[in-house]
Design a protein around this motif. Structure first.
Motif, short mmCIF file in Angstrom:
data_model
loop_
_atom_site.label_atom_id
_atom_site.label_comp_id
_atom_site.label_asym_id
_atom_site.label_seq_id
_atom_site.Cartn_x
_atom_site.Cartn_y
_atom_site.Cartn_z
N LEU A 1 0.76 -1.35 -0.16
CA LEU A 1 -0.10 0.00 0.04
C LEU A 1 0.80 1.14 0.08
O LEU A 1 0.37 2.32 -0.53
CB LEU A 1 -0.98 0.16 1.02
N ILE A 2 1.94 1.28 0.40
CA ILE A 2 2.73 2.44 0.60
C ILE A 2 3.24 2.97 -0.82
O ILE A 2 3.23 4.30 -1.00
CB ILE A 2 4.10 2.18 1.69
N TYR A 3 3.39 2.24 -1.66
CA TYR A 3 4.06 2.71 -2.88
C TYR A 3 2.48 3.34 -3.74
O TYR A 3 2.85 4.25 -4.39
CB TYR A 3 4.36 1.39 -3.74
N PRO A 4 1.64 2.77 -3.94
CA PRO A 4 0.46 3.28 -4.66
C PRO A 4 0.07 4.71 -4.00
O PRO A 4 -0.47 5.67 -4.50
CB PRO A 4 -0.79 2.42 -4.91
N ILE A 5 0.03 4.72 -2.47
CA ILE A 5 -0.18 5.88 -1.73
C ILE A 5 0.54 7.04 -2.19
O ILE A 5 0.40 8.30 -2.31
CB ILE A 5 -0.16 5.74 -0.43
N ALA A 6 2.04 6.73 -1.99
CA ALA A 6 3.02 7.83 -2.19
C ALA A 6 3.07 8.17 -3.56
O ALA A 6 3.11 9.35 -3.88
CB ALA A 6 4.37 7.17 -1.86
N TYR A 7 2.90 7.22 -4.71
CA TYR A 7 2.97 7.55 -6.13
C TYR A 7 1.56 8.43 -6.55
O TYR A 7 1.93 9.41 -7.17
CB TYR A 7 2.81 6.19 -6.75
N LYS A 8 0.62 8.06 -6.10
CA LYS A 8 -0.71 8.76 -6.22
C LYS A 8 -0.75 10.17 -5.67
O LYS A 8 -0.76 11.19 -6.34
CB LYS A 8 -1.88 8.16 -5.68
N SER A 9 0.06 10.17 -4.43
CA SER A 9 0.12 11.70 -4.03
C SER A 9 0.96 12.46 -4.56
O SER A 9 0.72 13.48 -4.70
CB SER A 9 0.60 11.52 -2.36
N ALA A 10 1.94 11.90 -4.99
CA ALA A 10 3.01 12.82 -5.91
C ALA A 10 2.46 13.22 -7.27
O ALA A 10 2.59 14.30 -7.53
CB ALA A 10 4.38 12.18 -6.01
N VAL A 11 1.67 12.25 -7.91
CA VAL A 11 1.13 12.40 -9.20
C VAL A 11 0.16 13.67 -9.21
O VAL A 11 0.00 14.63 -9.87
CB VAL A 11 0.66 11.02 -9.89
N TYR A 12 -0.84 13.47 -8.26
CA TYR A 12 -1.98 14.31 -8.26
C TYR A 12 -1.35 15.71 -7.56
O TYR A 12 -2.03 16.72 -7.88
CB TYR A 12 -3.01 13.57 -7.16
N ALA A 13 -0.28 15.57 -6.78
CA ALA A 13 0.16 16.83 -6.26
C ALA A 13 0.65 17.70 -7.33
O ALA A 13 0.33 18.88 -7.53
CB ALA A 13 1.24 16.78 -5.35
N VAL A 14 1.49 16.93 -8.29
CA VAL A 14 1.98 17.67 -9.64
C VAL A 14 0.63 18.15 -10.45
O VAL A 14 0.57 19.42 -10.97
CB VAL A 14 2.62 16.73 -10.48
N ILE A 15 -0.21 17.12 -10.37
CA ILE A 15 -1.60 17.76 -11.38
C ILE A 15 -2.23 18.95 -10.65
O ILE A 15 -2.49 20.02 -11.45
CB ILE A 15 -2.47 16.62 -11.37
N LEU A 16 -2.52 18.94 -9.54
CA LEU A 16 -3.20 19.93 -8.74
C LEU A 16 -2.46 21.41 -8.77
O LEU A 16 -2.75 22.47 -9.02
CB LEU A 16 -3.55 19.67 -7.21
N LEU A 17 -1.01 21.26 -8.68
CA LEU A 17 -0.29 22.44 -8.76
C LEU A 17 -0.15 22.96 -9.99
O LEU A 17 -0.23 24.19 -10.21
CB LEU A 17 1.48 21.95 -8.18
N SER A 18 -0.08 21.97 -11.03
CA SER A 18 -0.06 22.69 -12.43
C SER A 18 -1.72 23.39 -12.50
O SER A 18 -1.31 24.49 -13.15
CB SER A 18 -0.08 21.50 -13.44
N PHE A 19 -2.58 22.68 -12.41
CA PHE A 19 -3.74 23.59 -12.44
C PHE A 19 -3.82 24.81 -11.66
O PHE A 19 -4.47 25.88 -11.98
CB PHE A 19 -5.01 22.60 -12.22
#
Length: 176
Positions: free
Chosen positions: A82-100
């Motif tokens: 679980l730690i891998y998808p949690i950290a990966y999704k948090s990083a990807v979505y942080a980039v997406i949200l920051l970009s917007f």
């Protein structure tokens, strides 16, 4: 047959609305806290004004997250611990949200009469260091959100909801 299809569509719509509600609520709490913090630091008296913008931003960002989830963005690690998808999704979505967020600030600059170059060169009103700190904060605050999402996927969203809001059932480990 038609009644079954309508019932299925209604059930799916209610489930999707519930998911969107929780995303909006989570983001609104976070953005609202940021707005309160900013108002205190800058000694601004219009906290409720900023809460309105926090709610609107939460709606927009939640819709962005909702659409990204529909396209299965960042689903590549769902079979890992679980730690891998949690950290990966948090990083990807942080980039997406920051970009917007940066795009939104650039558009706001244009609306306020700045040129596109002025709006983009200021990176949304902050220095590169500020943008990186916001990205790091977004990464960290998204971790509990995605942790709950991943746990819900493992044990079932209904079971997770029941554990938090209805009644707790005692966990009984499986016997080996």
């Amino acid at each position: 047959m038609r009644d079954q299809q309508l019932a299925h569509i209604k059930e799916k719509g209610v489930a999707e609305a519930r998911r969107l509600f929780w995303i909006v609520l989570y983001l609104w709490v976070l953005l609202g806290l940021f707005a309160v913090h900013r108002s205190i630091v800058l000694n601004q008296q219009d906290v409720f004004y900023h809460q309105g913008f926090a709610f609107i931003n939460a709606l927009v960002l939640a819709k962005i997250m909702f659409v990204a989830e529909a396209f299965n963005i960042a689903e590549g690690m769902k079979h890992r611990p679980l730690i891998y998808p949690i950290a990966y999704k948090s990083a990807v979505y942080a980039v997406i949200l920051l970009s917007f967020h940066v795009v939104e600030d650039a558009l706001m600059g244009l609306w306020r009469g700045k040129t596109l170059g002025e709006s983009i060169s200021s990176l949304g009103g902050g220095s590169l260091e500020e943008i990186l700190v916001v990205a790091l904060i977004m990464f960290v605050v998204l971790m509990p959100f995605f942790a709950l999402r991943e746990v819900g996927r493992e044990i079932g969203d209904d079971k997770l909801y029941e554990q938090f809001f209805v009644r707790r059932t005692k966990y009984i480990p499986m016997q080996s």
